[in-house]
Scaffold this motif. Structure first.
Motif, PDB file in Angstrom:
ATOM      1  N   ARG A  28       0.859  -1.193  -0.031  1.00 16.78           N
ATOM      2  CA  ARG A  28       0.035  -0.128   0.094  1.00 16.78           C
ATOM      3  C   ARG A  28       0.825   1.291   0.025  1.00 16.78           C
ATOM      4  NH1 ARG A  28      -5.190  -0.606  -0.948  1.00 16.78           N
ATOM      5  NH2 ARG A  28      -6.086  -2.398  -0.206  1.00 16.78           N
ATOM      6  N   GLY A  29       0.445   2.270  -0.922  1.00 20.58           N
ATOM      7  CA  GLY A  29       1.206   3.510  -0.814  1.00 20.58           C
ATOM      8  C   GLY A  29       0.698   4.496   0.282  1.00 20.58           C
ATOM      9  N   ALA A  30       1.524   5.352   0.253  1.00 25.98           N
ATOM     10  CA  ALA A  30       0.950   6.387   1.482  1.00 25.98           C
ATOM     11  C   ALA A  30      -0.370   6.767   1.360  1.00 25.98           C
ATOM     12  CB  ALA A  30       1.967   7.556   1.490  1.00 25.98           C
ATOM     13  N   ASN A  31      -0.815   6.979   0.099  1.00 27.38           N
ATOM     14  CA  ASN A  31      -2.233   7.430  -0.138  1.00 27.38           C
ATOM     15  C   ASN A  31      -3.188   6.301   0.069  1.00 27.38           C
ATOM     16  OD1 ASN A  31      -1.630   5.965  -2.433  1.00 27.38           O
ATOM     17  ND2 ASN A  31      -2.158   7.555  -3.783  1.00 27.38           N
ATOM     18  N   GLY A  32      -3.088   5.202   0.214  1.00 27.40           N
ATOM     19  CA  GLY A  32      -3.845   4.139   0.414  1.00 27.40           C
ATOM     20  C   GLY A  32      -3.984   3.012  -0.779  1.00 27.40           C
TER      21      GLY A  32
END
Length: 79
Positions: A28-32
């Protein structure tokens, strides 16, 4: 993917590679957003399992990767 029984509670999703010519890493990236990184070109079958602690459902999707790459979940078509 939505809640298997549309009931209350948090839905947990787990991703896995059912088959393919190389490794797949999910994160998962920082933005979800979910990202899948493929180590080799080829045809992969990915599975997403949704579990809310009461019910569980799994769906599979075939992905054709033309080069080792990273795909975001909006390209895969699942959230």
């Amino acid at each position: 993917m939505s809640d298997p029984d549309a009931g209350p509670g948090e839905v947990r999703t787990d991703w896995s590679c059912v088959s393919g010519p190389g490794a797949v890493w999910f994160e998962r990236g920082a933005n979800g957003n979910l990202f899948a990184t493929f180590s080799a070109a080829g045809t992969y079958v990915l599975a997403c399992t949704a579990d809310d602690g009461q019910d569980r459902t799994t769906d599979e999707k075939t992905i054709v990767v033309t080069a080792a790459t990273q795909l975001a979940d909006e390209l895969i078509g699942w959230g």
